[in-house]
Enzyme design. Structure first.
Site, PDB file in Angstrom:
ATOM      1  N   GLU A 161      39.831  29.144  43.050  1.00 38.72           N
ATOM      2  CA  GLU A 161      40.725  28.311  43.870  1.00 38.72           C
ATOM      3  C   GLU A 161      40.185  26.892  44.061  1.00 38.72           C
ATOM      4  O   GLU A 161      40.276  26.298  45.129  1.00 38.72           O
ATOM      5  CB  GLU A 161      41.007  28.990  45.219  1.00 38.72           C
ATOM      6  CG  GLU A 161      41.734  30.316  45.015  1.00 38.72           C
ATOM      7  CD  GLU A 161      42.338  30.869  46.283  1.00 38.72           C
ATOM      8  OE1 GLU A 161      42.849  30.084  47.099  1.00 38.72           O
ATOM      9  OE2 GLU A 161      42.307  32.096  46.449  1.00 38.72           O
TER      10      GLU A 161
ATOM     11  N   GLY B 177      11.034  42.176  44.515  1.00 37.92           N
ATOM     12  CA  GLY B 177      11.388  43.061  43.400  1.00 37.92           C
ATOM     13  C   GLY B 177      12.519  44.006  43.742  1.00 37.92           C
ATOM     14  O   GLY B 177      13.377  44.301  42.900  1.00 37.92           O
TER      15      GLY B 177
ATOM     16  N   TRP C 283      42.517  34.520  33.860  1.00 37.82           N
ATOM     17  CA  TRP C 283      41.752  34.696  35.106  1.00 37.82           C
ATOM     18  C   TRP C 283      42.665  35.026  36.289  1.00 37.82           C
ATOM     19  O   TRP C 283      42.488  34.509  37.390  1.00 37.82           O
ATOM     20  CB  TRP C 283      40.912  33.458  35.425  1.00 37.82           C
ATOM     21  CG  TRP C 283      40.074  32.982  34.296  1.00 37.82           C
ATOM     22  CD1 TRP C 283      40.201  31.805  33.617  1.00 37.82           C
ATOM     23  CD2 TRP C 283      38.982  33.679  33.666  1.00 37.82           C
ATOM     24  NE1 TRP C 283      39.266  31.719  32.610  1.00 37.82           N
ATOM     25  CE2 TRP C 283      38.501  32.861  32.618  1.00 37.82           C
ATOM     26  CE3 TRP C 283      38.372  34.920  33.898  1.00 37.82           C
ATOM     27  CZ2 TRP C 283      37.440  33.238  31.807  1.00 37.82           C
ATOM     28  CZ3 TRP C 283      37.316  35.293  33.079  1.00 37.82           C
ATOM     29  CH2 TRP C 283      36.862  34.453  32.058  1.00 37.82           C
TER      30      TRP C 283
ATOM     31  N   ILE D 281      13.866  37.219  49.528  1.00 34.33           N
ATOM     32  CA  ILE D 281      13.227  37.914  50.648  1.00 34.33           C
ATOM     33  C   ILE D 281      12.894  39.350  50.288  1.00 34.33           C
ATOM     34  O   ILE D 281      11.831  39.867  50.651  1.00 34.33           O
ATOM     35  CB  ILE D 281      14.141  37.850  51.893  1.00 34.33           C
ATOM     36  CG1 ILE D 281      14.157  36.416  52.445  1.00 34.33           C
ATOM     37  CG2 ILE D 281      13.682  38.831  52.964  1.00 34.33           C
ATOM     38  CD1 ILE D 281      15.235  36.171  53.489  1.00 34.33           C
TER      39      ILE D 281
ATOM     40  N   GLY E 115      49.714  33.165  39.214  1.00 39.56           N
ATOM     41  CA  GLY E 115      49.175  32.602  37.984  1.00 39.56           C
ATOM     42  C   GLY E 115      49.374  31.109  37.828  1.00 39.56           C
ATOM     43  O   GLY E 115      50.506  30.639  37.722  1.00 39.56           O
TER      44      GLY E 115
ATOM     45  N   SER F 187      40.766  23.437  35.937  1.00 43.62           N
ATOM     46  CA  SER F 187      40.984  22.384  36.931  1.00 43.62           C
ATOM     47  C   SER F 187      42.104  21.443  36.504  1.00 43.62           C
ATOM     48  O   SER F 187      42.785  20.856  37.341  1.00 43.62           O
ATOM     49  CB  SER F 187      39.690  21.591  37.132  1.00 43.62           C
ATOM     50  OG  SER F 187      38.652  22.434  37.590  1.00 43.62           O
TER      51      SER F 187
ATOM     52  N   GLU G 150      33.179  21.085  42.586  1.00 38.78           N
ATOM     53  CA  GLU G 150      33.384  19.709  42.121  1.00 38.78           C
ATOM     54  C   GLU G 150      34.797  19.221  42.445  1.00 38.78           C
ATOM     55  O   GLU G 150      35.001  18.061  42.837  1.00 38.78           O
ATOM     56  CB  GLU G 150      33.112  19.626  40.612  1.00 38.78           C
ATOM     57  CG  GLU G 150      31.651  19.800  40.224  1.00 38.78           C
ATOM     58  CD  GLU G 150      31.151  21.241  40.355  1.00 38.78           C
ATOM     59  OE1 GLU G 150      29.925  21.420  40.471  1.00 38.78           O
ATOM     60  OE2 GLU G 150      31.980  22.184  40.342  1.00 38.78           O
TER      61      GLU G 150
ATOM     62  N   ASN H  20      42.790  27.095  28.532  1.00 37.83           N
ATOM     63  CA  ASN H  20      42.299  25.733  28.308  1.00 37.83           C
ATOM     64  C   ASN H  20      42.616  24.775  29.454  1.00 37.83           C
ATOM     65  O   ASN H  20      42.367  23.581  29.349  1.00 37.83           O
ATOM     66  CB  ASN H  20      42.892  25.176  27.005  1.00 37.83           C
ATOM     67  CG  ASN H  20      42.416  25.948  25.789  1.00 37.83           C
ATOM     68  OD1 ASN H  20      41.228  26.225  25.657  1.00 37.83           O
ATOM     69  ND2 ASN H  20      43.343  26.312  24.917  1.00 37.83           N
TER      70      ASN H  20
ATOM     71  N   THR I 106      44.013  37.340  39.137  1.00 36.21           N
ATOM     72  CA  THR I 106      43.709  38.487  39.977  1.00 36.21           C
ATOM     73  C   THR I 106      44.932  39.396  40.069  1.00 36.21           C
ATOM     74  O   THR I 106      46.039  38.933  40.336  1.00 36.21           O
ATOM     75  CB  THR I 106      43.295  38.031  41.383  1.00 36.21           C
ATOM     76  OG1 THR I 106      42.182  37.130  41.268  1.00 36.21           O
ATOM     77  CG2 THR I 106      42.888  39.211  42.248  1.00 36.21           C
TER      78      THR I 106
END
Length: 379
Positions: free
Chosen positions: A363, A340, A156, A337, A124, A132, A367, A129, A158
């Site tokens: 990770e 539908g 967030w 490709i 973690g 990055s 940017e 807030n 995992t």
């Protein structure tokens, strides 16, 4: 330079491919639609050595390097990006942090359980807030005798709900002080430590994501990784290796989308012939194949540097940035490709596209990778 797979890579590639076809592919649509994290399947991968790939044998791991690790994630990504993401996070982040920065006592206590799959690991850094902008984290740890008391939240994460142990970066100093963040090991069941599952994600839905909550969580000083205040620098090194994980997984997702597209282009007929015979489709496949090859080369270059204990910051960012963007492009082209049919869950293209998008975010966003690369080349 030798571009051939080594014997271990060939063995792991076949092993993972067989496992994925037997244990993952039959279930992936159910896991995806219902957002199920298959804990038992993860534990089976632990039995195969896939949850401690680069953990030394003395700690119960497979003792392999990053070539084998990248190969395993590429194979998993070809089938399910969500399962691949969970294996990546467990190995590179939680297990990797303890392996590379923990003391001998911590390694002996946690690595065997993590490498075998007995325990699942979480890591973690991010908060609601502070994505990055990690140095503005608000979760704090205050020393109280021989313990630290932690309050705040992480987002967030995992395996935040199912993880048996988490390595968490907590602020122990002043805001924006890179020497004011410390890494702690926190076990599931510690009083005040809880988690809430994050639902309705776009992709990688078979990988569990959660918010961690710390309400006066008391952690002994023995659970500090390294020295107090070293956590942020440790995290940046962990992420250097973690970017190889995401690059590898990106290559796998991209190749899965590409292979499904090739198969479809050979079988689907329009105007009296397979659509692969039309230059518009054939050129899409040519671009996908070329860019996947380039992404894999960048990824294995970073893996080579990591194995050689050479600086990997720039190479890891190259690989993660390029491979993740290629992954999205290949997922998008696969849908195009298949037309539908590609827009329906009956065909695999839409899942590859949904899973691919996380690769450009997790990770370190694309940017952020550009920031890392530009700083490195302008030093």
């Amino acid at each position: 330079m030798n571009f051939e797979l080594n014997e271990n890579q060939i063995m792991i590639s076949q092993m993972v491919r067989d496992f994925a076809e037997k244990e993952i592919r039959p279930n992936l649509n159910k896991w995806d639609s219902e957002e199920i994290f298959p804990v038992e399947t993860m534990k089976k991968m632990g039995e195969l050595g896939l949850l401690g790939i680069f953990v030394p044998e003395e700690y119960g791991g497979a003792g392999f390097g990053y070539f084998e690790y990248a190969t395993a994630l590429m194979e998993l990504g070809k089938v399910c990006g969500g399962i691949g993401l969970s294996v990546a996070a467990h190995n590179s982040l939680c297990t990797g942090h303890i392996l590379y920065h923990g003391n001998e006592e911590q390694k002996k206590k946690y690595l065997p359980k993590l490498a075998s799959g007995e325990w699942i690991g979480a890591w973690g850094l991010t908060e609601a807030n502070t994505g990055s902008d990690a140095m503005r984290m608000k979760t704090t740890a205050v020393q109280d005798g021989d313990d630290w008391i932690i309050n705040g939240t992480k987002n967030w994460i995992t395996h935040g709900l199912s993880g048996d142990v988490a390595v968490v970066l907590i602020r122990t100093g002043e805001l924006l002080d890179s020497n004011g963040i410390t890494a702690f090991i926190i076990e599931k069941g510690t009083p005040g430590f809880s988690a809430v599952k994050i639902k309705d994600k776009l992709g990688v839905r078979a990988s569990e994501t959660a918010e961690l909550i710390f309400d006066n969580v008391r952690v002994p000083k023995e659970n500090v990784i390294g020295n107090v205040g070293e956590g942020f620098k440790q995290a940046m090194k962990v992420l250097d290796g973690g970017r190889i994980s995401i690059a590898s997984l990106s290559c796998g997702v991209a190749r899965g989308a590409y292979e499904a597209s090739v198969q479809y282009a050979k079988e689907r007929e329009q105007f009296g012939k397979p659509i692969g015979k039309f230059q518009a489709i054939a050129f899409k496949l040519a671009d996908m194949a070329t860019e996947i090859e380039a992404a894999e080369l960048l990824t294995f270059q970073a893996a080579y540097l990591k194995n050689s204990k050479k600086p990997v910051t720039k190479a890891g960012a190259y690989a993660k940035y390029y491979a993740s963007e290629v992954s999205v492009k290949c997922g998008n082209e696969a849908v195009q490709i298949m037309g539908g049919y590609g827009y329906t869950k009956e065909y695999p293209a839409e899942k590859f596209l949904r899973d691919s998008k996380l690769m450009t975010i997790g990770e370190g966003t694309s940017e952020i990778q550009k920031i890392v690369i530009s700083r490195e080349i302008l030093k």
